[in-house]
Enzyme design. Structure first.
Site, short mmCIF file in Angstrom:
data_model
loop_
_atom_site.label_atom_id
_atom_site.label_comp_id
_atom_site.label_asym_id
_atom_site.label_seq_id
_atom_site.Cartn_x
_atom_site.Cartn_y
_atom_site.Cartn_z
N CYS A 1 48.35 6.37 30.80
CA CYS A 1 48.32 7.94 31.26
C CYS A 1 49.82 8.56 30.87
O CYS A 1 49.65 9.88 30.94
CB CYS A 1 47.82 8.18 32.38
N HIS B 1 50.00 15.24 34.78
CA HIS B 1 48.79 14.33 34.22
C HIS B 1 47.63 14.65 35.28
O HIS B 1 47.85 14.68 36.43
CB HIS B 1 49.09 12.86 34.12
N ASN C 1 39.98 12.31 35.07
CA ASN C 1 41.41 11.72 34.36
C ASN C 1 40.92 11.25 33.29
O ASN C 1 40.08 10.24 32.89
CB ASN C 1 41.66 10.78 35.37
C1 LIG Z 1 40.98 6.61 44.53
C2 LIG Z 1 41.23 7.14 45.65
C3 LIG Z 1 40.74 8.73 45.57
C4 LIG Z 1 40.62 6.65 46.98
O1 LIG Z 1 41.13 7.17 48.31
P1 LIG Z 1 41.81 6.25 49.42
O2 LIG Z 1 42.06 7.03 50.47
O3 LIG Z 1 42.92 5.60 48.56
O4 LIG Z 1 40.56 5.32 49.68
P2 LIG Z 1 40.49 4.00 50.38
O5 LIG Z 1 39.98 2.78 49.37
O6 LIG Z 1 41.86 3.80 51.12
O7 LIG Z 1 39.30 4.41 51.33
C5 LIG Z 1 39.72 5.00 52.36
C6 LIG Z 1 38.21 5.30 53.05
O8 LIG Z 1 37.31 5.96 52.20
C7 LIG Z 1 36.24 5.15 52.06
N1 LIG Z 1 35.89 5.19 50.70
C8 LIG Z 1 36.42 4.72 49.47
N2 LIG Z 1 36.04 5.17 48.43
C9 LIG Z 1 34.98 5.89 48.63
C10 LIG Z 1 34.00 6.65 47.90
N3 LIG Z 1 34.16 6.47 46.55
N4 LIG Z 1 33.25 7.26 48.43
C11 LIG Z 1 33.23 7.55 49.85
N5 LIG Z 1 34.15 7.03 50.55
C12 LIG Z 1 34.90 6.07 49.99
C13 LIG Z 1 36.65 3.80 52.62
O9 LIG Z 1 35.48 3.04 52.66
C14 LIG Z 1 37.42 4.11 53.45
O10 LIG Z 1 36.83 4.44 54.56
P3 LIG Z 1 37.21 3.80 56.13
O11 LIG Z 1 38.70 4.29 56.33
O12 LIG Z 1 36.03 4.46 56.89
O13 LIG Z 1 37.25 2.18 55.93
C15 LIG Z 1 42.75 7.33 45.66
O14 LIG Z 1 43.17 6.20 45.98
C16 LIG Z 1 43.37 7.86 44.56
O15 LIG Z 1 42.99 8.68 43.87
N6 LIG Z 1 44.52 7.13 44.06
C17 LIG Z 1 45.16 7.54 42.99
C18 LIG Z 1 44.33 7.02 41.76
C19 LIG Z 1 44.85 7.60 40.58
O16 LIG Z 1 45.15 8.86 40.24
N7 LIG Z 1 44.70 6.89 39.59
C20 LIG Z 1 45.16 6.79 38.00
C21 LIG Z 1 46.47 7.00 37.92
S1 LIG Z 1 46.89 7.39 36.19
#
Ligand SMILES: CC(C)(COP(=O)(O)OP(=O)(O)OC[C@H]1O[C@@H](n2cnc3c(N)ncnc32)[C@H](O)[C@@H]1OP(=O)(O)O)[C@@H](O)C(=O)NCCC(=O)NCCS
Lengths: 82, 344
Positions: free
Chosen positions: B123, B269, B300
């Site tokens: 990215c 980005h 993305n």
């Molecule tokens: C992917 C992303 C949105 C996930 O969010 P998060 O808060 O880290 O998610 P987690 O895996 O920690 O889960 C948090 C909660 O949401 C839930 N959850 C995870 N994915 C889910 C989804 N797709 N839909 C609904 N709930 C979801 C989990 O079960 C967890 O619930 P709980 O607390 O009740 O157990 C986030 O981490 C993100 O955007 N990170 C950056 C990624 C990025 O930009 N990557 C590319 C860079 S180039």
């Protein structure tokens, strides 16, 4: 100088207010970040990063999950601050 | 005898002269993503800001999308394709590694004999390409350089992975970099943190598909071997992005001698709206700065995201030619690149 429990709670309150817009007086030991304070999993990451800077502690990703309440975070910081 | 070598004659400075983009025709709403993962439209919107993304059809290959975007960038720059002396394509989703897809693009667009090569900087690919292009123009190895970020990330998406299924989109964004009398591209703050190379990565390396090894590969629900996909440790990436990348963005401003007050546009980005919001806050960008929020309808698109967002801001009048913009890319590696540019 190490922060007291009271100082940590008020510091966390300011951080949560800044990040999630919650009034500082609502941030109390027994409050859950996600259920009571509208701090979702991503805002929690921001809270942790701000708390690390403010209190000079390291809070690894794996430990963040265990910090459910303001009290959990306060205890963690009390124990780990240098 | 060490004879005196005559160096190339470059331009004093370089700038972006034109931009072009291509978005696939098919718009995919969150509802479609929900067929494969346990989630909700509300969750996806609140955690990522994404409402829709474009996914390519069979005809919208990396090459076809690149050619569309490149053609627009060439026209926007007011040059002809035969003036392009180097073609740099950043992609992680063109599945034929050899030859570089840049050679096909150079040939088909009419930039014959242009130096042509691909780069892989995830990215941050656009910023890496821009840095190379600036160097080539100033040093004198090319008058005009085409830089393209082009991705079909839908091909590398595991529709059943809750952490990525909603995140990625397809598209291509291109710029032409050329000579300038004034500095139009600031110092690059770029680098890598390879100790975090496992945080975002392809699930299975291509040589995992060798006959003999196939038995070890993960199987999908229907029993067939799963195609490689991008996987990530979402929270770790999020933390790195909001904490470390805001610092890199600030360094790029400082290196260019630009204050937030001087800035017109911020084009990070397009990874996640929450990352964008957090950076805007940390950098204390004033109200007058236009912030690219293209992720909402584009998802993305990795290396394509910055030029795609740039094109849309200019096309919709939210940004203007001559505006001063901060751009920052970051992703798999982990790698990053930030710089201040004058918009074409
Ligand atoms: C992917 C992303 C949105 C996930 O969010 P998060 O808060 O880290 O998610 P987690 O895996 O920690 O889960 C948090 C909660 O949401 C839930 N959850 C995870 N994915 C889910 C989804 N797709 N839909 C609904 N709930 C979801 C989990 O079960 C967890 O619930 P709980 O607390 O009740 O157990 C986030 O981490 C993100 O955007 N990170 C950056 C990624 C990025 O930009 N990557 C590319 C860079 S180039």
């Amino acid at each position: 100088m190490a922060a007291t429990q009271e100082e940590i709670v008020s510091g966390l309150a300011e951080i949560v207010n800044e990040i999630a817009g919650i009034p500082t007086e609502d941030v109390q030991l027994e409050k859950s970040f996600t259920d009571d304070l509208d701090v979702d999993s991503l805002s929690m990451v921001e809270v942790v990063v701000a708390a690390e800077e403010r209190f000079g502690v390291k809070i690894p990703d794996d430990d963040v999950k265990n910090l459910k309440t303001v009290g959990d975070a306060t205890d963690y910081i009390l124990k780990h601050q240098s | 005898m060490t004879a005196k070598i005559k160096p190339a004659q470059g331009s004093p400075y370089a700038r972006i002269l034109g931009v072009g983009g291509y978005r696939p025709t098919r718009v995919v709403p969150n509802e479609e993503i929900l067929k494969h993962i346990d989630s909700s439209d509300e969750w996806i919107r609140s955690r990522s800001g994404i409402a829709t993304r474009h996914w390519a059809n069979d005809e919208e290959t990396v090459a076809e999308m690149t050619l569309e975007a490149a053609g627009k960038a060439v026209a926007d720059a007011g040059i002809t394709a035969d003036q392009v002396g180097a073609v740099i394509i950043s992609t992680v989703s063109h599945f034929k590694q050899t030859p570089a897809i840049a050679t096909e693009i150079a040939d088909r667009m009419g930039a014959r004999k242009a130096a042509a090569f691909d780069i892989n900087a995830g990215c941050a690919g656009f910023g890496y390409g821009l840095t190379l292009a600036k160097g080539l123009v100033v040093e004198g190895s090319a008058d005009y350089v085409l830089v393209v970020g082009a991705e079909r990330l839908s091909d590398l998406t595991d529709l059943t992975d809750r952490s990525t299924a909603f995140l990625f989109g397809d598209g291509a964004g291109a710029v032409i970099v050329g000579p300038s009398d004034e500095p139009g591209i600031g110092p690059s703050i770029w680098g890598s943190e390879g100790d975090k190379r496992d945080v975002i990565s392809q699930t299975i390396p291509w040589d995992g598909f060798r006959v003999g090894d196939v038995a070890q590969l993960p199987l999908g629900e229907d029993g067939s071997v799963k195609f490689p996909a991008l996987r990530q440790e979402g929270q770790t990436v999020f933390r790195w992005a909001v904490f470390e990348m805001a610092k890199v963005a600030q360094q790029a401003l400082d290196a260019a001698g630009i204050t937030p007050e001087d800035l017109d546009v911020f084009i990070p980005h397009q990874a996640n709206m929450r990352i964008i919001d957090s950076m805007v806050k940390t950098l204390k960008l004033p109200e007058h700065v236009t912030v690219a929020r293209d992720v909402e309808t584009t998802g993305n698109t990795s290396a394509a995201s910055i030029p795609l967002a740039m094109e849309r801001l200019l096309a919709t009048g939210k940004a203007r030619s001559g505006d001063t913009a901060l751009v920052i890319g970051f992703g798999a590696g982990l790698v990053y690149a930030a710089t201040v540019v004058t918009l074409p």
